[in-house]
Design a protein around this motif. Structure first.
Motif, short mmCIF file in Angstrom:
data_model
loop_
_atom_site.label_atom_id
_atom_site.label_comp_id
_atom_site.label_asym_id
_atom_site.label_seq_id
_atom_site.Cartn_x
_atom_site.Cartn_y
_atom_site.Cartn_z
N ASN A 1 -2.32 6.39 -0.75
CA ASN A 1 -3.65 5.79 -0.62
C ASN A 1 -3.97 5.36 0.81
O ASN A 1 -5.01 4.78 1.05
N ALA A 2 -3.08 5.67 1.73
CA ALA A 2 -3.26 5.26 3.12
C ALA A 2 -4.33 6.12 3.79
O ALA A 2 -4.57 7.26 3.39
N VAL B 1 -2.92 7.02 9.27
CA VAL B 1 -1.61 6.45 8.94
C VAL B 1 -0.70 7.54 8.39
O VAL B 1 0.48 7.63 8.77
N LYS B 2 -1.23 8.37 7.51
CA LYS B 2 -0.45 9.48 6.97
C LYS B 2 0.06 10.40 8.08
O LYS B 2 1.22 10.81 8.10
N MET C 1 0.85 -1.17 0.00
CA MET C 1 0.00 0.00 0.00
C MET C 1 0.90 1.24 0.00
O MET C 1 1.81 1.35 0.80
N SER C 2 0.63 2.14 -0.90
CA SER C 2 1.41 3.37 -0.93
C SER C 2 0.83 4.34 0.11
O SER C 2 -0.34 4.28 0.46
N LEU C 3 1.67 5.21 0.56
CA LEU C 3 1.23 6.18 1.56
C LEU C 3 0.16 7.11 0.97
O LEU C 3 -0.72 7.58 1.68
#
Length: 52
Positions: A5-6, A10-11, A1-3
């Motif tokens: 799309n987090a 989470v970001k 998962m890329s940041l």
């Protein structure tokens, strides 16, 4: 998962980790500060719930 799309939480966590590490803040200090922050935001959540 890329940041990218987090989820927002989470970001934010990644941003906070990077900020704290860049400033070389001791882990013990970070944990104490986070406990204070957590208590503050839990009070805000409780106050918002009570107001609804």
């Amino acid at each position: 998962m890329s940041l990218e799309n987090a989820p927002d939480d989470v970001k934010l966590a990644v941003d906070l980790i990077m900020l704290l590490e860049e400033h070389a803040i001791p882990p013990e200090t970070v944990l104490k500060a986070l406990a204070i922050v957590r208590r503050d935001f839990e009070k805000k959540v409780a106050a918002n719930s009570a107001a609804e």
